[in-house]
Design a protein around this motif. Structure first.
Motif, short mmCIF file in Angstrom:
data_model
loop_
_atom_site.label_atom_id
_atom_site.label_comp_id
_atom_site.label_asym_id
_atom_site.label_seq_id
_atom_site.Cartn_x
_atom_site.Cartn_y
_atom_site.Cartn_z
N ASN A 72 45.05 38.69 34.65
CA ASN A 72 44.45 37.75 33.72
C ASN A 72 44.57 38.29 32.29
O ASN A 72 44.07 39.35 31.98
N LYS A 73 45.21 37.53 31.43
CA LYS A 73 45.45 37.96 30.05
C LYS A 73 44.41 37.41 29.07
O LYS A 73 44.55 37.60 27.88
N ASP A 74 43.38 36.73 29.59
CA ASP A 74 42.39 36.10 28.71
C ASP A 74 41.31 37.07 28.23
O ASP A 74 40.46 36.69 27.46
N PHE A 75 41.35 38.32 28.66
CA PHE A 75 40.32 39.27 28.32
C PHE A 75 40.91 40.42 27.50
O PHE A 75 42.08 40.75 27.62
N ASN A 76 40.09 41.04 26.69
CA ASN A 76 40.48 42.24 25.95
C ASN A 76 39.83 43.43 26.65
O ASN A 76 38.64 43.65 26.51
N PHE A 77 40.63 44.16 27.40
CA PHE A 77 40.12 45.30 28.14
C PHE A 77 40.24 46.56 27.31
O PHE A 77 41.14 46.69 26.48
N LYS A 78 39.34 47.52 27.54
CA LYS A 78 39.36 48.80 26.82
C LYS A 78 40.61 49.60 27.15
O LYS A 78 41.15 50.29 26.31
N THR A 118 35.57 33.79 43.87
CA THR A 118 35.27 34.56 42.68
C THR A 118 36.00 35.89 42.80
O THR A 118 35.79 36.63 43.77
N GLU A 119 36.86 36.16 41.82
CA GLU A 119 37.57 37.43 41.79
C GLU A 119 36.73 38.43 40.99
O GLU A 119 36.15 38.08 39.97
N ILE A 120 36.67 39.66 41.47
CA ILE A 120 35.94 40.73 40.79
C ILE A 120 36.96 41.65 40.13
O ILE A 120 37.88 42.13 40.79
N LEU A 121 36.80 41.86 38.82
CA LEU A 121 37.69 42.73 38.05
C LEU A 121 36.91 43.88 37.45
O LEU A 121 35.73 43.73 37.11
N CYS A 122 37.57 45.01 37.27
CA CYS A 122 36.99 46.11 36.51
C CYS A 122 36.85 45.64 35.07
O CYS A 122 37.81 45.14 34.48
N GLY A 123 35.68 45.79 34.50
CA GLY A 123 35.44 45.36 33.12
C GLY A 123 36.16 46.21 32.09
O GLY A 123 36.33 45.80 30.95
N SER A 124 36.63 47.38 32.48
CA SER A 124 37.30 48.28 31.54
C SER A 124 38.81 48.08 31.51
O SER A 124 39.41 48.00 30.45
N CYS A 125 39.45 47.98 32.70
CA CYS A 125 40.91 47.88 32.73
C CYS A 125 41.42 46.58 33.32
O CYS A 125 42.63 46.32 33.30
N GLY A 126 40.53 45.76 33.88
CA GLY A 126 40.95 44.49 34.45
C GLY A 126 41.52 44.62 35.86
O GLY A 126 42.08 43.67 36.39
N GLY A 127 41.38 45.79 36.47
CA GLY A 127 41.89 45.98 37.82
C GLY A 127 41.19 45.08 38.82
O GLY A 127 39.98 44.89 38.77
N HIS A 128 41.98 44.51 39.74
CA HIS A 128 41.44 43.65 40.80
C HIS A 128 40.65 44.50 41.77
O HIS A 128 41.16 45.47 42.32
N LEU A 129 39.39 44.13 42.00
CA LEU A 129 38.53 44.86 42.93
C LEU A 129 38.25 44.09 44.21
O LEU A 129 37.76 44.65 45.18
N GLY A 130 38.55 42.80 44.21
CA GLY A 130 38.32 41.99 45.40
C GLY A 130 37.89 40.59 45.03
O GLY A 130 37.86 40.21 43.86
N CYS A 131 37.58 39.81 46.06
CA CYS A 131 37.14 38.42 45.90
C CYS A 131 36.00 38.15 46.87
O CYS A 131 35.85 38.82 47.87
N PHE A 132 35.22 37.15 46.51
CA PHE A 132 34.23 36.65 47.47
C PHE A 132 34.13 35.17 47.29
O PHE A 132 34.60 34.57 46.37
#
Length: 111
Positions: free
Chosen positions: A2-8, A97-111
């Motif tokens: 997802n490119k819509d976020f600015n990750f650290k 709902t996809e769960i992403l790391c808030g820092s790098c945007g890494g995919h952590l899973g879905c529920f």
């Protein structure tokens, strides 16, 4: 990704490929998945902090981990607000709902 976020943490695709194992790369950077009930942390319940495999950000405390019987590690609360992002996912003919790391945007899973 997802490119819509600015990750650290911002790295090129090549940098991610160099840093991560092939399996980590597919999961974290391309929303892949490991087979259910096969992952190293599925039934791992020792006390401690779970971090992002991509950037090392602390995401979850072991006290929020539970056995969901789904075959993947499950947590019901991030360690601190803003550590994860929840994003609507309409792929694969369903709404999740996809769960992403808030820092790098890494995919952590879905529920």
């Amino acid at each position: 990704m997802n490119k819509d976020f600015n990750f650290k943490v911002n790295k090129t695709d090549e940098e991610w490929k160099e840093q991560l194992s092939p399996d980590q790369y597919i999961v974290l950077r391309h929303a892949g998945t490991e087979r259910p009930f096969t992952g190293e942390y599925n039934m791992h319940f020792e006390n401690g902090i779970y971090t992002c495999a991509g950037c090392g950000e602390e995401l979850f405390d072991s006290s929020s981990k539970f056995n969901s019987h789904c075959g993947w590690p499950s947590f019901d609360q991030e360690i601190e607000n803003g550590k994860i992002l929840e994003v609507r996912d309409e792929s694969h003919g369903m709404i999740r709902t996809e769960i992403l790391c808030g820092s790098c945007g890494g995919h952590l899973g879905c529920f």
